[in-house]
Write a protein that holds these residues in place. Structure first.
Motif, PDB file in Angstrom:
ATOM      1  N   LEU A   5       0.823  -1.215   0.000  1.00 61.74           N
ATOM      2  CA  LEU A   5       0.000   0.000   0.000  1.00 61.74           C
ATOM      3  C   LEU A   5       0.855   1.261   0.000  1.00 61.74           C
ATOM      4  O   LEU A   5       0.578   2.207  -0.750  1.00 61.74           O
ATOM      5  CB  LEU A   5      -0.935  -0.008   1.220  1.00 61.74           C
ATOM      6  CG  LEU A   5      -1.760   1.265   1.428  1.00 61.74           C
ATOM      7  CD1 LEU A   5      -2.739   1.483   0.272  1.00 61.74           C
ATOM      8  CD2 LEU A   5      -2.515   1.220   2.757  1.00 61.74           C
TER       9      LEU A   5
ATOM     10  N   VAL B   3     -15.391  11.146  -3.219  1.00 65.03           N
ATOM     11  CA  VAL B   3     -15.522   9.708  -3.008  1.00 65.03           C
ATOM     12  C   VAL B   3     -16.618   9.434  -1.985  1.00 65.03           C
ATOM     13  O   VAL B   3     -16.697  10.104  -0.961  1.00 65.03           O
ATOM     14  CB  VAL B   3     -14.189   9.104  -2.518  1.00 65.03           C
ATOM     15  CG1 VAL B   3     -14.277   7.584  -2.499  1.00 65.03           C
ATOM     16  CG2 VAL B   3     -13.030   9.565  -3.379  1.00 65.03           C
ATOM     17  N   PHE B   4     -17.446   8.458  -2.276  1.00 64.47           N
ATOM     18  CA  PHE B   4     -18.503   8.077  -1.347  1.00 64.47           C
ATOM     19  C   PHE B   4     -18.241   6.691  -0.793  1.00 64.47           C
ATOM     20  O   PHE B   4     -17.782   5.815  -1.515  1.00 64.47           O
ATOM     21  CB  PHE B   4     -19.867   8.086  -2.037  1.00 64.47           C
ATOM     22  CG  PHE B   4     -20.328   9.468  -2.362  1.00 64.47           C
ATOM     23  CD1 PHE B   4     -20.802  10.305  -1.372  1.00 64.47           C
ATOM     24  CD2 PHE B   4     -20.256   9.942  -3.655  1.00 64.47           C
ATOM     25  CE1 PHE B   4     -21.212  11.593  -1.667  1.00 64.47           C
ATOM     26  CE2 PHE B   4     -20.668  11.226  -3.961  1.00 64.47           C
ATOM     27  CZ  PHE B   4     -21.149  12.059  -2.962  1.00 64.47           C
ATOM     28  N   SER B   5     -18.567   6.520   0.473  1.00 68.05           N
ATOM     29  CA  SER B   5     -18.290   5.227   1.091  1.00 68.05           C
ATOM     30  C   SER B   5     -19.313   4.169   0.708  1.00 68.05           C
ATOM     31  O   SER B   5     -19.089   2.988   0.888  1.00 68.05           O
ATOM     32  CB  SER B   5     -18.241   5.380   2.614  1.00 68.05           C
ATOM     33  OG  SER B   5     -19.466   5.896   3.080  1.00 68.05           O
TER      34      SER B   5
ATOM     35  N   VAL C 235     -17.392  -1.011  -1.935  1.00 65.19           N
ATOM     36  CA  VAL C 235     -16.796  -1.068  -0.600  1.00 65.19           C
ATOM     37  C   VAL C 235     -15.379  -1.655  -0.614  1.00 65.19           C
ATOM     38  O   VAL C 235     -14.507  -1.217   0.120  1.00 65.19           O
ATOM     39  CB  VAL C 235     -17.696  -1.890   0.359  1.00 65.19           C
ATOM     40  CG1 VAL C 235     -17.003  -2.116   1.688  1.00 65.19           C
ATOM     41  CG2 VAL C 235     -19.002  -1.147   0.599  1.00 65.19           C
TER      42      VAL C 235
ATOM     43  N   VAL D 288     -13.078   1.243  -2.062  1.00 63.32           N
ATOM     44  CA  VAL D 288     -13.304   2.654  -1.736  1.00 63.32           C
ATOM     45  C   VAL D 288     -12.266   3.208  -0.761  1.00 63.32           C
ATOM     46  O   VAL D 288     -11.915   4.385  -0.818  1.00 63.32           O
ATOM     47  CB  VAL D 288     -14.745   2.865  -1.215  1.00 63.32           C
ATOM     48  CG1 VAL D 288     -14.878   2.379   0.207  1.00 63.32           C
ATOM     49  CG2 VAL D 288     -15.157   4.308  -1.325  1.00 63.32           C
ATOM     50  N   MET D 289     -11.747   2.367   0.142  1.00 67.96           N
ATOM     51  CA  MET D 289     -10.770   2.872   1.094  1.00 67.96           C
ATOM     52  C   MET D 289      -9.486   3.286   0.381  1.00 67.96           C
ATOM     53  O   MET D 289      -8.904   4.327   0.678  1.00 67.96           O
ATOM     54  CB  MET D 289     -10.469   1.823   2.174  1.00 67.96           C
ATOM     55  CG  MET D 289     -11.695   1.358   2.941  1.00 67.96           C
ATOM     56  SD  MET D 289     -12.743   2.705   3.515  1.00 67.96           S
ATOM     57  CE  MET D 289     -11.646   3.476   4.676  1.00 67.96           C
TER      58      MET D 289
ATOM     59  N   ALA E   5     -10.097   6.506  -1.442  1.00 74.14           N
ATOM     60  CA  ALA E   5     -10.082   7.649  -0.521  1.00 74.14           C
ATOM     61  C   ALA E   5      -8.648   7.991  -0.117  1.00 74.14           C
ATOM     62  O   ALA E   5      -8.281   9.173  -0.046  1.00 74.14           O
ATOM     63  CB  ALA E   5     -10.916   7.338   0.720  1.00 74.14           C
ATOM     64  N   GLN E   6      -7.830   6.979   0.135  1.00 71.70           N
ATOM     65  CA  GLN E   6      -6.434   7.236   0.512  1.00 71.70           C
ATOM     66  C   GLN E   6      -5.697   7.944  -0.626  1.00 71.70           C
ATOM     67  O   GLN E   6      -4.946   8.892  -0.399  1.00 71.70           O
ATOM     68  CB  GLN E   6      -5.740   5.931   0.887  1.00 71.70           C
ATOM     69  CG  GLN E   6      -6.230   5.382   2.230  1.00 71.70           C
ATOM     70  CD  GLN E   6      -5.691   4.006   2.547  1.00 71.70           C
ATOM     71  OE1 GLN E   6      -5.612   3.146   1.680  1.00 71.70           O
ATOM     72  NE2 GLN E   6      -5.325   3.790   3.796  1.00 71.70           N
TER      73      GLN E   6
ATOM     74  N   SER F 176      -7.055   9.811  -2.951  1.00 70.92           N
ATOM     75  CA  SER F 176      -7.562  11.180  -3.078  1.00 70.92           C
ATOM     76  C   SER F 176      -6.966  12.077  -2.000  1.00 70.92           C
ATOM     77  O   SER F 176      -6.668  13.248  -2.248  1.00 70.92           O
ATOM     78  CB  SER F 176      -9.095  11.204  -3.046  1.00 70.92           C
ATOM     79  OG  SER F 176      -9.583  11.129  -1.727  1.00 70.92           O
TER      80      SER F 176
ATOM     81  N   MET G 213     -14.444   8.146   5.325  1.00 70.75           N
ATOM     82  CA  MET G 213     -13.736   8.625   4.141  1.00 70.75           C
ATOM     83  C   MET G 213     -12.648   9.617   4.528  1.00 70.75           C
ATOM     84  O   MET G 213     -11.533   9.567   4.013  1.00 70.75           O
ATOM     85  CB  MET G 213     -14.715   9.267   3.154  1.00 70.75           C
ATOM     86  CG  MET G 213     -15.852   8.361   2.718  1.00 70.75           C
ATOM     87  SD  MET G 213     -15.303   6.716   2.226  1.00 70.75           S
ATOM     88  CE  MET G 213     -14.363   7.145   0.772  1.00 70.75           C
TER      89      MET G 213
ATOM     90  N   ALA H  16      -9.793   7.726   6.034  1.00 68.94           N
ATOM     91  CA  ALA H  16      -8.986   7.067   5.003  1.00 68.94           C
ATOM     92  C   ALA H  16      -8.099   8.078   4.288  1.00 68.94           C
ATOM     93  O   ALA H  16      -6.925   7.816   3.997  1.00 68.94           O
ATOM     94  CB  ALA H  16      -9.891   6.354   4.004  1.00 68.94           C
ATOM     95  N   GLN H  17      -8.642   9.259   3.994  1.00 66.80           N
ATOM     96  CA  GLN H  17      -7.840  10.290   3.326  1.00 66.80           C
ATOM     97  C   GLN H  17      -6.666  10.714   4.205  1.00 66.80           C
ATOM     98  O   GLN H  17      -5.544  10.864   3.719  1.00 66.80           O
ATOM     99  CB  GLN H  17      -8.725  11.497   2.972  1.00 66.80           C
ATOM    100  CG  GLN H  17      -9.691  11.176   1.831  1.00 66.80           C
ATOM    101  CD  GLN H  17     -10.692  12.283   1.582  1.00 66.80           C
ATOM    102  OE1 GLN H  17     -11.236  12.863   2.505  1.00 66.80           O
ATOM    103  NE2 GLN H  17     -10.954  12.563   0.319  1.00 66.80           N
TER     104      GLN H  17
ATOM    105  N   GLY I 115      -4.039   8.047   4.158  1.00 66.95           N
ATOM    106  CA  GLY I 115      -3.291   8.080   2.895  1.00 66.95           C
ATOM    107  C   GLY I 115      -2.175   9.117   2.934  1.00 66.95           C
ATOM    108  O   GLY I 115      -1.042   8.835   2.516  1.00 66.95           O
TER     109      GLY I 115
END
Lengths: 193, 193
Positions: free
Chosen positions: A44, A72-74, A78, A81-82, A85-86, A88, B82, B85-86, B89
């Protein structure tokens, strides 16, 4: 004054970047486009590092006025999405470090702005992006169309300048931008046929 | 050789940082701890920038060997996940840019490692962190205990060195680390009473 927007469609496996220059008359020109990919079997931190390095490189190379990122929407996807989001978060922080304005747009907003239909499919979005940017063929890589659509959306939604040929508020429920796209699409269709 | 771990409990509103030095005999010492907070009414890019600046500062100041981050799940707290998670990241990319090893641990792993019980509550985790680090009182700010627990967990789970007093594999289903914590806790309890 031309507005330069870097659109980013975030993701770990495919992260799309698209740079578009938009003139006050809304004429949009493709400046650069790519998709940065990392393999799912990569650690990651190495995936996020690759995205971090790429966004730094693109922000330095193109000096955009605005970074437009997909919100981003959760609820959706699924399993991925994590990571999205990371990615973004990394992209947004890179722009913020440079004092570049960041704007978020939902997929529905992008589809509505570019095609006039918030439920449009990927093919319709790619088709309109190709027309709006006056390209001979769809942008490649194919995944990059969404990043370009984000950049175009931002410029259109953000613009409040009066536009020649605008017919003012109609009762159709469309925004001014949607109406203009619909007109541009109709005109393009007439030309093609 | 002492292992220095920076534990991060990610979040936009409260992002906990905890630095712990762990000696080969598993003795753990608190080096630094803080919680970086940003207000909910601040623009997302400014919130992520604040976290980006803080993690850069802490990585430079403490030069940890490892960054241990909580693994974020999309199932929990949908409204805030979200942003969490951001933030994670941004933190992970900052460590990767410096070539620092990144490790992810789930909340259950942390609770199990620190208290011997994967379902332990916040009070139990804070209590054990306070004991393990030989502090007179719980670490402040209170939210920072999770970041310290993450750092401790990483050092314990990662360690494969034989430990004096270990009774070998028992049939209890506990890992060696959990067993050792249970012993440490029992010892601490005997001292306190």
């Amino acid at each position: 004054m031309t507005l330069r927007v870097l659109g980013v469609d975030p993701g770990l496996t495919r992260c799309g970047f698209g740079v578009v220059d938009i003139e006050p008359n809304r004429r949009a020109t493709l400046v650069g486009v790519t998709v940065v990919g990392t393999r799912a079997d990569t650690a990651l931190e190495q995936r996020l590092l690759a995205i971090s390095n790429s966004i730094d490189e693109w922000l330095d190379r193109y000096s955009p006025d605005v970074l437009a990122v997909e919100r981003v929407f959760s609820q959706l996807n699924v399993s991925t999405v994590m990571g999205t989001a990371q990615a973004s978060g990394v992209v947004i922080a890179a722009a913020a470090r440079r004092g570049i304005t960041v704007a978020l747009h939902t997929p529905t907003e992008v589809k509505a702005a570019v095609t006039g239909n918030g439920q449009a499919d990927k093919t319709a979005v790619t088709k309109m992006v190709t027309r709006i940017l006056r390209l001979d063929r769809p942008p490649t890589p194919a995944d990059a169309a969404d990043a370009l659509a984000l950049a175009i959306t931002h410029a259109w939604r953000g613009s409040t300048a009066p536009v020649a040929g605008s017919r003012g508020q109609s009762g159709s429920g469309q925004t001014a931008a949607q109406r203009l796209w619909a007109e541009a699409e109709a005109k393009a269709r007439r030309k093609v046929r």
